[in-house]
Design an enzyme around this catalytic site. Structure first.
Site, PDB file in Angstrom:
ATOM      1  CE  LYS A 247      -4.065   2.128   3.050  1.00 25.49           C
ATOM      2  NZ  LYS A 247      -4.279   1.863   4.126  1.00 25.49           N
ATOM      3  CB  SER A 322      -7.964   3.584   3.212  1.00 25.66           C
ATOM      4  OG  SER A 322      -6.816   2.825   3.757  1.00 25.66           O
ATOM      5  CB  SER A 346      -7.750   0.600   6.303  1.00 18.95           C
ATOM      6  OG  SER A 346      -8.706   1.579   6.381  1.00 18.95           O
TER       7      SER A 346
END
Length: 646
Positions: A247, A322, A346
Site C-alpha cells: 500500500k 482504504s 482498512s
C-alpha cells in the site's frame, strides 16, 4: 534439447496443482491414488499402460521411454528421448538418469540416501529428488537397484507433465512458488516478469483496475540478484524471491510514498518503513506500490494520484478501502502477497470485498514506523493474501521489536517461532467461538452468507455460543473517531521525519495546494482545524474508550470461555462506484481495543460478490486466530479467483 525458456513460452499454460516438495515417493505418497486417477484421465496416457493387473509389475525400458516421449510431446518438448536400455527392466536409478536429460534443476539438494553407492548416478538422483518427480522410498533410502513398477512410472509421468507446464502465477501460493523455484520450473526473475505482464494486461489495459500507483523499476534486477544468491547460498526462507505489493503509505527509500495524493507524488523518504525493511531482509521483492483511499480516509479507494480502483469481481463496484489497491491487486494475482494498513477496517474491508485473507495484528506486534499515520492509537500494518498460510508467512517476517515504535516492546515474549506452525486443518475441533449478532446488521444477503458459515463452523467441530453480547457496547460506540483528532498532529510529525527535502512542512501547506481528491477536502479541513490534543474530549477517548472496550471484550470472552468471536467483516454489501460505503460497527472491536483480527473468505452474495468473516480475539492471540481461520479455509475453500482477470 529444447531450452527451459522455450518450454515456458509454449502456449497452453496450466496451473500447477502439485506442491512438489511435499510429495513422497511413488507408491508411498498419500495422494498416490489421486495421481494415478489423474494419469488415467490424460489423453496422452498410452492405452493399456496401467491396468488393475499390472500396477505392481516391473516396467521395461522401452515402455518407460515410450511413456516419457508421450508426456514430452503433450507438453511441447520437441526432442525424442532415446532408449539405450532396450527391453530390459528399468531400475529406479536408470529412471532418474533418463529424467535428468529432460529437466533442469539449478539448485539440486543432496538427499543423502544411504543406499546410493554408485557415484555415477548420484547427480541424477539429486536432481530428480529435488524436483519432486521421484523421491526416495524413505527419508534415508532411494530404493537403489529396485525395479520401477507401472504405478510408479505412471505417477512419475503425471508429475513430469505438470513440471513441464509453463508456470501460471494465478492463485499461486508462496509454497507453490517456492517449490517451482526450488525444482527449476521457475526463477524469481521470470516470476516478476509474469506479474508485470499481468499488471499490463489487467491494470493498465483490459478491465483497467487502476490498483497500482507505481512499479518498482529495479524489481527485475533485484529478482536476478536473489536468484544468484539462491544458487550460491540457498534461500533465506519462505519469502526469498517472492514479489510483494505495498500500500502506498509504507515508506520506501527507493520509490516515492504518496498516500495516493498528487501533492506527494515525488516524495521519497530517506529510509524504508520497518516492516518493509524486514520484508527485504527476508528476501522479498517490493514489486509495486498500490493505490489507496487518499490518506487512508475511506472505504472506496479513490485518490487524486491513482484514480478510482475497481473491484476485479465487478468493475461497477468498489474494492473496499482504504487498502483497496492492495486488495484488488492480490485478488487479480499481480503479486504473491500484499501489505495494508488498518485504522478502522482498512485491511479487513478490502480483504472481505476481494475474497482474501487479511490480518490486522495486535497493536504492538508489528511496527508502525514508516507507515503514513492516520491515528497512531489505532494504526497498524499487516498482510493481505489469498490464503491463510501466505498471510502467516508474511506475519512471520514482519513482527518484532522496533526501538522506533515503543508499542512493539509489548510483543516481546508474545511471538511464536513461526505462525506457520498453527496451520491445523482440524483447528476448529472443540474451539469455543462466540457469535456477535449485535454487529451483524440487517442485510439479508450478508447474513445468509454468515448463517451458512456458522453451519460450516459447526460441521468442522466448533462449539458456537450464539448472540453473545459485548458489555457497554452502546457506550463504546458513542465515542468519536480518533482520526479526527490525531491525524493533523501525527501527519505533521511524519512530514518532519522526511527531512529537509520534504515537499511540505505541514498539512496546511498541502491543503493550500489543492492537489488532492476533492472528495476529501472537507475531511482535511476539519482535521486541520484541531488546535491541540490537550482537550478533554480527546483525553476521554484515550483514557476511557480503550479501557472500556478492552475490559468489555476480555470479560465477555472470559465469562463464556471463548477462543474467538466471529461476525461479518462488513455488515453491508459492496456498493457501486460513486456510492457511500458503510460497513457497520464490527470493525470497532479490533480498532478500539487494539486486539487482533483475521479476516477470511466466507462466501458470496447472490450477485457473486465476496463476503468476509472476522475471527477476533484476545491480545497477541494471532496463533489461535490463524489456526481457526486456516481450519475454516481448508474445510470450506470459499475463495474464488475473479473471472475478469483469468
Amino acid at each position: 534439447m529444447i531450452s527451459k525458456n522455450k518450454l515456458r513460452m509454449i502456449s497452453g499454460a496450466f496451473t500447477a496443482v502439485l506442491l512438489l516438495s511435499q510429495l513422497a515417493a511413488p507408491g508411498y505418497a498419500a495422494n498416490a491414488d489421486t495421481e494415478l486417477d489423474e494419469f488415467a484421465s490424460q489423453k496422452w496416457a498410452p492405452n493399456g499402460f496401467l491396468t488393475s493387473s499390472n500396477r505392481e509389475s516391473a516396467v521395461k525400458a522401452n515402455e518407460f521411454v515410450h511413456l516419457l516421449n508421450e508426456v514430452a510431446d503433450a507438453a511441447g518438448y520437441d526432442q525424442d528421448i532415446t532408449n539405450t536400455l532396450d527391453s530390459t527392466v528399468i531400475k529406479r536409478e536408470n529412471a532418474a538418469a533418463l529424467l535428468d536429460q529432460i529437466i533442469d534443476v539449478p539448485y539440486p539438494e543432496d538427499p543423502s540416501f544411504l543406499d546410493v553407492k554408485d557415484i555415477a548416478y548420484q547427480p541424477s538422483i539429486k536432481v530428480i529428488a529435488t524436483s519432486g518427480l521421484m523421491k526416495g522410498t524413505s527419508s534415508s533410502s532411494y530404493g537403489f537397484g529396485k525395479a520401477l513398477t507401472h504405478s510408479e512410472a505412471a505417477i512419475i509421468a503425471y508429475r513430469l507433465y505438470q513440471y513441464l507446464q509453463p508456470f501460471n502465477p494465478v492463485e499461486a501460493s508462496i509454497a507453490s512458488i517456492q517449490d517451482a523455484l526450488k525444482s527449476g520450473r521457475l526463477t524469481s526473475e521470470e516470476l516478476v516478469e509474469l506479474y508485470l505482464n499481468r499488471m499490463e494486461q489487467y491494470d493498465d489495459n483490459g478491465p483497467q483496475l487502476h490498483s497500482i500507483i507505481a512499479v518498482n523499476e529495479a524489481a527485475i534486477e533485484l529478482a536476478r540478484g536473489l536468484d544468484e544468491e539462491r544458487k550460491k547460498q540457498g534461500a533465506r526462507g519462505p519469502l526469498h524471491g517472492i514479489p510483494v505489493i505495498l500500500k502506498d503509505n509504507f515508506d520506501t527509500a527507493d520509490m516515492p510514498t504518496t498516500g495516493g495524493s498528487l501533492a506527494l507524488k515525488d516524495s521519497t523518504p530517506s529510509d524504508d518503513a520497518y516492516q518493509v525493511m524486514k520484508l527485504k531482509k527476508a528476501g522479498a521483492i517490493i514489486l509495486a506500490k498500490a493505490n489507496l483511499h487518499e490518506f487512508a480516509f475511506g472505504y472506496t479507494t479513490s485518490s487524486s494520484l491513482g484514480g478510482q480502483t475497481l473491484n476485479p469481481y465487478n468493475l461497477e463496484r468498489v474494492p473496499g478501502g482504504s487498502s483497496g489497491g492492495t486488495g484488488a491487486a492480490i485478488a487479480a494475482s499481480f503479486a504473491a502477497v500484499g501489505m495494508g494498513s488498518d485504522t478502522g477496517g482498512s485491511i479487513r474491508v478490502p480483504s472481505s470485498f476481494n475474497s482474501l485473507v487479511g490480518i490486522r495484528p495486535t497493536i504492538g506486534l508489528t511496527s508502525r514506523n514508516g507507515i503514513m499515520p492516520l491515528a497512531l492509537t489505532q494504526d497498524t500494518g499487516g498482510p493481505i493474501a489469498r490464503t491463510v498460510a501466505d498471510a502467516a508467512a508474511v506475519l512471520d517476517a514482519t513482527v518484532g521489536y522496533d526501538p522506533n515504535d515503543e508499542t512493539t516492546a509489548s510483543s516481546i515474549g508474545h511471538t511464536p517461532d513461526s505462525y506457520l506452525d498453527y496451520l491445523n486443518a482440524d483447528g476448529l475441533q472443540g474451539a469455543r467461538i462466540g457469535i456477535v449478532r449485535e454487529v451483524f446488521g440487517t442485510d439479508q444477503e450478508v447474513n445468509a452468507v454468515m448463517d451458512n458459515a456458522i453451519d460450516e463452523l459447526k460441521q468442522s467441530g466448533a462449539i458456537l455460543l450464539d448472540n453473545v453480547a459485548i458489555p457497554n457496547f452502546a457506550e463504546i460506540n458513542g465515542f468519536e473517531s480518533l482520526s479526527n483528532w490525531e491525524f493533523k498532529f501525527q501527519f505533521n510529525d511524519y512530514l518532519e521525519s522526511l527531512g529537509s527535502d520534504r515537499p511540505y512542512d505541514t498539512l496546511s501547506d498541502i491543503i493550500s495546494t489543492g492537489m488532492f481528491d476533492s472528495s476529501i477536502a472537507q475531511q482535511l479541513k476539519d482535521r486541520n482545524a484541531k488546535e491541540t490534543l490537550d482537550d478533554e474530549a480527546y483525553k476521554d477517548i484515550i483514557l476511557f474508550r480503550t479501557k472500556l472496550a478492552q475490559q468489555a471484550v476480555l470479560r465477555m470472552m472470559a465469562d463464556h470461555d471463548l477462543d474467538a468471536l466471529i461476525f461479518p467483516t462488513s455488515a453491508e454489501q459492496i456498493v457501486k462506484i460513486g456510492g457511500n460505503q458503510t460497513i457497520g460497527n464490527g470493525f470497532k472491536l479490533s480498532s478500539f481495543t487494539g486486539y487482533p483480527t483475521v479476516t477470511v473468505p466466507a462466501g458470496f452474495t447472490s450477485d457473486n460478490m465476496p463476503v468476509g468473516m472476522d475471527f477476533f480475539g484476545r491480545p497477541f492471540s494471532e496463533p489461535t486466530l490463524i489456526k481457526l481461520a486456516y481450519s475454516f479455509e481448508q474445510n470450506t475453500h470459499h475463495r474464488q479467483a475473479p473471472k475478469l482477470t483469468p
